[in-house]
Write a protein that holds these residues in place. Structure first.
Motif, PDB file in Angstrom:
ATOM      1  N   TYR A  83       0.847  -1.194   0.000  1.00  0.00           N
ATOM      2  CA  TYR A  83       0.000   0.000   0.000  1.00  0.00           C
ATOM      3  C   TYR A  83       0.879   1.240   0.000  1.00  0.00           C
ATOM      4  N   LEU A  84       0.466   2.251  -0.767  1.00  0.00           N
ATOM      5  CA  LEU A  84       1.085   3.579  -0.739  1.00  0.00           C
ATOM      6  C   LEU A  84      -0.030   4.624  -0.694  1.00  0.00           C
ATOM      7  N   PRO A  85       0.098   5.644   0.141  1.00  0.00           N
ATOM      8  CA  PRO A  85      -0.936   6.686   0.221  1.00  0.00           C
ATOM      9  C   PRO A  85      -0.901   7.622  -0.988  1.00  0.00           C
ATOM     10  N   ARG A  86      -1.939   8.418  -1.125  1.00  0.00           N
ATOM     11  CA  ARG A  86      -2.058   9.355  -2.251  1.00  0.00           C
ATOM     12  C   ARG A  86      -0.904  10.334  -2.315  1.00  0.00           C
ATOM     13  N   ASP A  87      -0.406  10.782  -1.171  1.00  0.00           N
ATOM     14  CA  ASP A  87       0.627  11.823  -1.140  1.00  0.00           C
ATOM     15  C   ASP A  87       2.052  11.266  -1.061  1.00  0.00           C
ATOM     16  N   TYR A  88       2.234   9.984  -1.344  1.00  0.00           N
ATOM     17  CA  TYR A  88       3.558   9.373  -1.188  1.00  0.00           C
ATOM     18  C   TYR A  88       4.604  10.028  -2.094  1.00  0.00           C
ATOM     19  N   GLU A  89       4.258  10.295  -3.333  1.00  0.00           N
ATOM     20  CA  GLU A  89       5.221  10.906  -4.266  1.00  0.00           C
ATOM     21  C   GLU A  89       5.681  12.276  -3.762  1.00  0.00           C
ATOM     22  N   GLN A  90       4.797  13.044  -3.171  1.00  0.00           N
ATOM     23  CA  GLN A  90       5.141  14.376  -2.654  1.00  0.00           C
ATOM     24  C   GLN A  90       5.911  14.287  -1.342  1.00  0.00           C
ATOM     25  N   GLU A  91       5.471  13.409  -0.441  1.00  0.00           N
ATOM     26  CA  GLU A  91       6.038  13.331   0.902  1.00  0.00           C
ATOM     27  C   GLU A  91       7.291  12.458   0.972  1.00  0.00           C
ATOM     28  N   GLY A  92       7.305  11.353   0.209  1.00  0.00           N
ATOM     29  CA  GLY A  92       8.436  10.437   0.233  1.00  0.00           C
ATOM     30  C   GLY A  92       8.369   9.394   1.340  1.00  0.00           C
ATOM     31  N   PHE A  93       7.275   9.383   2.096  1.00  0.00           N
ATOM     32  CA  PHE A  93       7.089   8.398   3.164  1.00  0.00           C
ATOM     33  C   PHE A  93       5.607   8.289   3.493  1.00  0.00           C
ATOM     34  N   ILE A  94       5.269   7.273   4.279  1.00  0.00           N
ATOM     35  CA  ILE A  94       3.896   7.073   4.743  1.00  0.00           C
ATOM     36  C   ILE A  94       3.807   7.612   6.166  1.00  0.00           C
ATOM     37  N   HIS A  95       2.866   8.518   6.390  1.00  0.00           N
ATOM     38  CA  HIS A  95       2.632   9.067   7.725  1.00  0.00           C
ATOM     39  C   HIS A  95       1.965   8.018   8.608  1.00  0.00           C
ATOM     40  N   ALA A  96       2.412   7.922   9.840  1.00  0.00           N
ATOM     41  CA  ALA A  96       1.787   7.026  10.809  1.00  0.00           C
ATOM     42  C   ALA A  96       1.820   7.697  12.180  1.00  0.00           C
ATOM     43  N   THR A  97       1.098   7.127  13.117  1.00  0.00           N
ATOM     44  CA  THR A  97       1.094   7.629  14.495  1.00  0.00           C
ATOM     45  C   THR A  97       1.245   6.452  15.439  1.00  0.00           C
ATOM     46  N   LYS A  98       1.529   6.761  16.681  1.00  0.00           N
ATOM     47  CA  LYS A  98       1.654   5.722  17.702  1.00  0.00           C
ATOM     48  C   LYS A  98       0.798   6.142  18.895  1.00  0.00           C
ATOM     49  N   GLY A  99      -0.055   5.249  19.346  1.00  0.00           N
ATOM     50  CA  GLY A  99      -0.950   5.534  20.470  1.00  0.00           C
ATOM     51  C   GLY A  99      -2.292   6.052  20.001  1.00  0.00           C
ATOM     52  N   GLU A 100      -3.358   5.541  20.609  1.00  0.00           N
ATOM     53  CA  GLU A 100      -4.706   5.920  20.176  1.00  0.00           C
ATOM     54  C   GLU A 100      -5.033   7.386  20.448  1.00  0.00           C
ATOM     55  N   GLU A 101      -4.519   7.930  21.528  1.00  0.00           N
ATOM     56  CA  GLU A 101      -4.804   9.342  21.827  1.00  0.00           C
ATOM     57  C   GLU A 101      -4.235  10.243  20.737  1.00  0.00           C
ATOM     58  N   LEU A 102      -2.994   9.990  20.350  1.00  0.00           N
ATOM     59  CA  LEU A 102      -2.380  10.778  19.281  1.00  0.00           C
ATOM     60  C   LEU A 102      -3.083  10.525  17.950  1.00  0.00           C
TER      61      LEU A 102
ATOM     62  N   TRP B  67     -13.021  12.481  15.931  1.00  0.00           N
ATOM     63  CA  TRP B  67     -12.864  11.117  15.437  1.00  0.00           C
ATOM     64  C   TRP B  67     -12.503  10.171  16.582  1.00  0.00           C
ATOM     65  N   SER B  68     -12.998   8.927  16.488  1.00  0.00           N
ATOM     66  CA  SER B  68     -12.611   7.883  17.425  1.00  0.00           C
ATOM     67  C   SER B  68     -12.565   6.547  16.667  1.00  0.00           C
ATOM     68  N   VAL B  69     -11.848   5.598  17.244  1.00  0.00           N
ATOM     69  CA  VAL B  69     -11.703   4.282  16.627  1.00  0.00           C
ATOM     70  C   VAL B  69     -12.974   3.482  16.894  1.00  0.00           C
ATOM     71  N   ALA B  70     -13.490   2.854  15.842  1.00  0.00           N
ATOM     72  CA  ALA B  70     -14.725   2.071  15.968  1.00  0.00           C
ATOM     73  C   ALA B  70     -14.424   0.598  15.681  1.00  0.00           C
ATOM     74  N   GLU B  71     -15.428  -0.097  15.156  1.00  0.00           N
ATOM     75  CA  GLU B  71     -15.323  -1.539  14.976  1.00  0.00           C
ATOM     76  C   GLU B  71     -14.369  -1.923  13.839  1.00  0.00           C
TER      77      GLU B  71
END
Length: 114
Positions: free
Chosen positions: A22-41, A107-111
């Motif tokens: 998988y690659l996100p839509r903005d991969y060519e512009q950004e050069g990486f995939i954005h991610a986060t760690k922890g549900e609060e963040l 936003w919150s995490v659902a099923e």
């Protein structure tokens, strides 16, 4: 097990069906995939990045150790460290896919959908 999260619009995720990576839509512009760690963040990032988003939103729940591409923790404009994936995300690192739901403007995490 270290878990990281990656937000993706449902309609865009579906275009990657049947592919091994998988690659996100903005991969060519950004050069990486954005991610986060922890549900609060994750919730804070979703509220900031997808504040005006009206369609369905998914979160990929990823086991960091299974990611084949390099993962680097880098400081963002908000001063926090975020995991950035420098290359395609191999789908076998994705433990599950969950829906994000918006309630009262947040936003919150659902099923799980997978």
């Amino acid at each position: 097990m270290d878990i990281i999260y990656c937000l993706v619009p449902k309609s865009y995720w579906e275009t990657w069906s049947g592919k091994e990576t998988y690659l996100p839509r903005d991969y060519e512009q950004e050069g990486f995939i954005h991610a986060t760690k922890g549900e609060e963040l994750l919730r804070k990032v979703a509220d900031r990045v997808y504040s005006d988003f009206a369609d369905e939103l998914y979160v990929l729940v990823i086991e960091e150790q299974k990611i084949v591409s390099p993962v680097k923790y880098e400081q963002a404009k908000d001063g926090l460290l975020y995991p950035h994936i420098y290359g395609p995300l191999n789908k076998d690192a994705i433990l599950e896919i969950r829906e994000m739901k918006r309630t009262n403007g947040h936003w919150s995490v659902a099923e799980a959908v997978r």
